[in-house]
Design a protein around this motif. Structure first.
Motif, short mmCIF file in Angstrom:
data_model
loop_
_atom_site.label_atom_id
_atom_site.label_comp_id
_atom_site.label_asym_id
_atom_site.label_seq_id
_atom_site.Cartn_x
_atom_site.Cartn_y
_atom_site.Cartn_z
N SER A 71 0.82 -1.21 0.00
CA SER A 71 0.00 0.00 0.00
C SER A 71 0.86 1.27 0.00
CB SER A 71 -0.97 0.00 1.18
OG SER A 71 -0.29 0.03 2.42
N GLY A 72 1.96 1.25 0.74
CA GLY A 72 2.79 2.45 0.87
C GLY A 72 3.51 2.84 -0.41
N THR A 73 3.90 1.85 -1.20
CA THR A 73 4.55 2.17 -2.48
C THR A 73 3.53 2.39 -3.60
OG1 THR A 73 4.86 -0.18 -3.00
CG2 THR A 73 6.69 0.95 -1.90
N GLU A 112 5.28 7.44 14.18
CA GLU A 112 4.81 8.83 14.23
C GLU A 112 5.31 9.67 13.05
OE1 GLU A 112 4.82 12.48 17.38
OE2 GLU A 112 4.81 10.43 18.16
N ASP A 113 6.59 9.58 12.73
CA ASP A 113 7.15 10.37 11.61
C ASP A 113 6.53 9.96 10.28
OD1 ASP A 113 8.73 11.74 13.38
OD2 ASP A 113 10.57 10.62 12.92
N LEU A 114 6.39 8.66 10.06
CA LEU A 114 5.77 8.19 8.81
C LEU A 114 4.32 8.64 8.72
CD1 LEU A 114 7.19 4.57 8.52
CD2 LEU A 114 7.62 6.46 6.94
N ARG A 115 3.59 8.55 9.83
CA ARG A 115 2.18 8.96 9.83
C ARG A 115 2.04 10.46 9.58
NH1 ARG A 115 -0.72 8.22 14.31
NH2 ARG A 115 1.11 8.10 15.63
N SER A 116 2.96 11.23 10.13
CA SER A 116 2.92 12.68 9.91
C SER A 116 3.16 13.00 8.44
CB SER A 116 3.99 13.35 10.79
OG SER A 116 4.06 14.71 10.51
N GLU A 117 4.14 12.35 7.86
CA GLU A 117 4.43 12.54 6.43
C GLU A 117 3.25 12.10 5.58
OE1 GLU A 117 8.06 11.27 3.47
OE2 GLU A 117 8.43 11.33 5.62
N LEU A 118 2.64 10.99 5.95
CA LEU A 118 1.49 10.48 5.21
C LEU A 118 0.30 11.44 5.30
CD1 LEU A 118 0.27 8.24 3.51
CD2 LEU A 118 -0.32 7.06 5.65
N THR A 119 0.11 12.05 6.45
CA THR A 119 -0.97 13.04 6.61
C THR A 119 -0.78 14.19 5.63
OG1 THR A 119 -1.30 12.44 8.92
CG2 THR A 119 -2.07 14.63 8.24
N SER A 120 0.45 14.63 5.46
CA SER A 120 0.73 15.70 4.48
C SER A 120 0.39 15.25 3.07
CB SER A 120 2.20 16.10 4.55
OG SER A 120 2.51 16.64 5.80
N GLU A 126 -5.08 4.12 -1.23
CA GLU A 126 -3.87 3.41 -0.80
C GLU A 126 -3.24 4.12 0.40
OE1 GLU A 126 -2.87 0.49 -1.75
OE2 GLU A 126 -4.17 0.24 -3.49
N ALA A 127 -3.32 5.44 0.42
CA ALA A 127 -2.80 6.22 1.55
C ALA A 127 -3.61 5.91 2.81
CB ALA A 127 -2.84 7.71 1.23
N ASP A 128 -4.93 5.81 2.67
CA ASP A 128 -5.77 5.46 3.81
C ASP A 128 -5.42 4.07 4.34
OD1 ASP A 128 -7.15 7.86 3.86
OD2 ASP A 128 -8.84 7.10 2.69
#
Length: 128
Positions: free
Chosen positions: A42-44, A93-101, A72-74
Motif C-alpha cells: 500500500s505504501g509504495t 509517528e514520523d511516517l504517519r505525519s508525512e502520510l498526513t501531508s 492506498e494512503a488510507d
C-alpha cells in the motif's frame, strides 16, 4: 500529458515510498512479515498511482488515479496505526505525519481537479 517539471505530490509520494521500503525491511528483520508486506504494497502504491496519474488520458482518468492513490494512503495509514498501537512494533509517528501531508495534498488536488472539470463542463454546455 506528463510533464518533467518538479511536481510536489510526485516527489512527496516517491520519498515516502523509499521510507516505507526501509521501514518494511526493518519489520521483516524483526520477523513481522504480514504487516511488512501489507505496508510495502500500500505504501509504495501511493506513489505508483500518483506517477500513473501524470500520464492520464483525461481529467476524469487523472482524478480516478489520484483517488486510488488516496485509498492506498488510507490503507497505509491503517497499517501504520496498527504498528503504532502494537507494543512490539517500532514507532510510526514520523511516517504517519508525512502520510498526513500526502493525504492533504492529494485531497486538495482531487478537489481542485473536480472543480476545474465541472467548470469545463458548464462552459462547454453553455457554448452549445
Amino acid at each position: 500529458m506528463r510533464s518533467d517539471k518538479e511536481n510536489l505530490i510526485v516527489e512527496l509520494s516517491f520519498q515516502f515510498a523509499l521510507k516505507i521500503v526501509a521501514f518494511s525491511e526493518n519489520l521483516e528483520r524483526d520477523k513481522k512479515y504480514v504487516i511488512a508486506r501489507q505496508l510495502i504494497k500500500s505504501g509504495t502504491s501511493i506513489g505508483a498511482n500518483v506517477r500513473e496519474s501524470q500520464n492520464a488520458e483525461s481529467k476524469a482518468d487523472f482524478i480516478h488515479k489520484l483517488k486510488i492513490a488516496a485509498k492506498e494512503a488510507d490503507e497505509t495509514e491503517y497499517w501504520l496505526l496498527i504498528c503504532q498501537e502494537s507494543d512490539s512494533y517500532p514507532n510510526t509517528e514520523d511516517l504517519r505525519s508525512e502520510l498526513t501531508s500526502i493525504i492533504k495534498v492529494l485531497s486538495k488536488i482531487i478537489a481542485t481537479s473536480k472543480r476545474a472539470k465541472s467548470s469545463n463542463l458548464l462552459i462547454s454546455k453553455s457554448s452549445n
